[in-house]
Write a protein that holds these residues in place. Structure first.
Motif, mmCIF file in Angstrom:
data_model
loop_
_atom_site.group_PDB
_atom_site.id
_atom_site.type_symbol
_atom_site.label_atom_id
_atom_site.label_comp_id
_atom_site.label_asym_id
_atom_site.label_seq_id
_atom_site.Cartn_x
_atom_site.Cartn_y
_atom_site.Cartn_z
ATOM 1 N N SER A 123 0.834 -1.206 0.000
ATOM 2 C CA SER A 123 0.000 0.000 0.000
ATOM 3 C C SER A 123 0.868 1.256 0.000
ATOM 4 O O SER A 123 0.531 2.245 -0.662
ATOM 5 C CB SER A 123 -0.958 0.004 1.182
ATOM 6 N N GLN A 124 1.997 1.242 0.694
ATOM 7 C CA GLN A 124 2.893 2.393 0.672
ATOM 8 C C GLN A 124 3.528 2.582 -0.709
ATOM 9 O O GLN A 124 3.710 3.700 -1.161
ATOM 10 C CB GLN A 124 3.977 2.241 1.740
ATOM 11 N N GLN A 125 3.832 1.472 -1.356
ATOM 12 C CA GLN A 125 4.415 1.551 -2.697
ATOM 13 C C GLN A 125 3.394 2.127 -3.680
ATOM 14 O O GLN A 125 3.734 2.943 -4.522
ATOM 15 C CB GLN A 125 4.878 0.178 -3.164
ATOM 16 N N GLN A 126 2.118 1.726 -3.565
ATOM 17 C CA GLN A 126 1.084 2.268 -4.426
ATOM 18 C C GLN A 126 0.888 3.766 -4.184
ATOM 19 O O GLN A 126 0.712 4.531 -5.124
ATOM 20 C CB GLN A 126 -0.229 1.523 -4.222
ATOM 21 N N LYS A 127 0.919 4.197 -2.913
ATOM 22 C CA LYS A 127 0.792 5.607 -2.597
ATOM 23 C C LYS A 127 1.965 6.405 -3.157
ATOM 24 O O LYS A 127 1.810 7.527 -3.639
ATOM 25 C CB LYS A 127 0.705 5.816 -1.091
ATOM 26 N N HIS A 128 3.157 5.798 -3.090
ATOM 27 C CA HIS A 128 4.354 6.469 -3.600
ATOM 28 C C HIS A 128 4.299 6.614 -5.126
ATOM 29 O O HIS A 128 4.745 7.622 -5.684
ATOM 30 C CB HIS A 128 5.598 5.688 -3.175
ATOM 31 N N GLU A 129 3.746 5.602 -5.811
ATOM 32 C CA GLU A 129 3.670 5.637 -7.267
ATOM 33 C C GLU A 129 2.624 6.646 -7.736
ATOM 34 O O GLU A 129 2.724 7.192 -8.827
ATOM 35 C CB GLU A 129 3.342 4.256 -7.815
ATOM 36 N N GLU A 130 1.603 6.879 -6.915
ATOM 37 C CA GLU A 130 0.548 7.838 -7.299
ATOM 38 C C GLU A 130 1.013 9.209 -7.024
ATOM 39 O O GLU A 130 1.361 10.083 -7.459
ATOM 40 C CB GLU A 130 -0.723 7.595 -6.487
#
Length: 100
Positions: free
Chosen positions: A93-100
């Motif tokens: 979830s942190q990786q997805q937030k970082h990519e957005e």
């Protein structure tokens, strides 16, 4: 919050966990810390003395200490799997937030 105060709070939490774990062993002398299985067997035999179990255990540990060790190992493995899953999903979830 600075790092030293956070470290101090973490050590206080560790100390509190140890106090909660060892306080019953120190404060309650000569107590029987038996498991729920033995208490259930005693209660069943008092209620219905002619009761026969439906099956026999596949593996009977040689002593109570070995049974406690196996139970502790099972709990540790389960906690490790749950911790891994939580960390994996949090990281995703942190990786997805970082990519957005």
């Amino acid at each position: 919050m600075n790092q030293s105060k956070q470290d101090f709070n973490n050590w206080l939490l560790v100390l509190a966990v140890f106090a909660l774990a060892f306080a019953p062993l120190i404060l309650v002398r000569n107590a029987d810390f038996g498991g729920a299985d033995d208490k259930a067997k005693t209660a069943i035999s008092q209620i219905q003395p002619a009761y026969q179990p439906w099956f026999q255990s596949i593996f009977e540990p040689p002593s109570g200490e070995v049974a406690s060790l196996l139970f502790s190992a099972q709990a540790a493995i389960g906690a490790g799997v749950i911790g891994y899953a939580i960390g994996l999903y949090k990281g995703r979830s942190q990786q997805q937030k970082h990519e957005e």
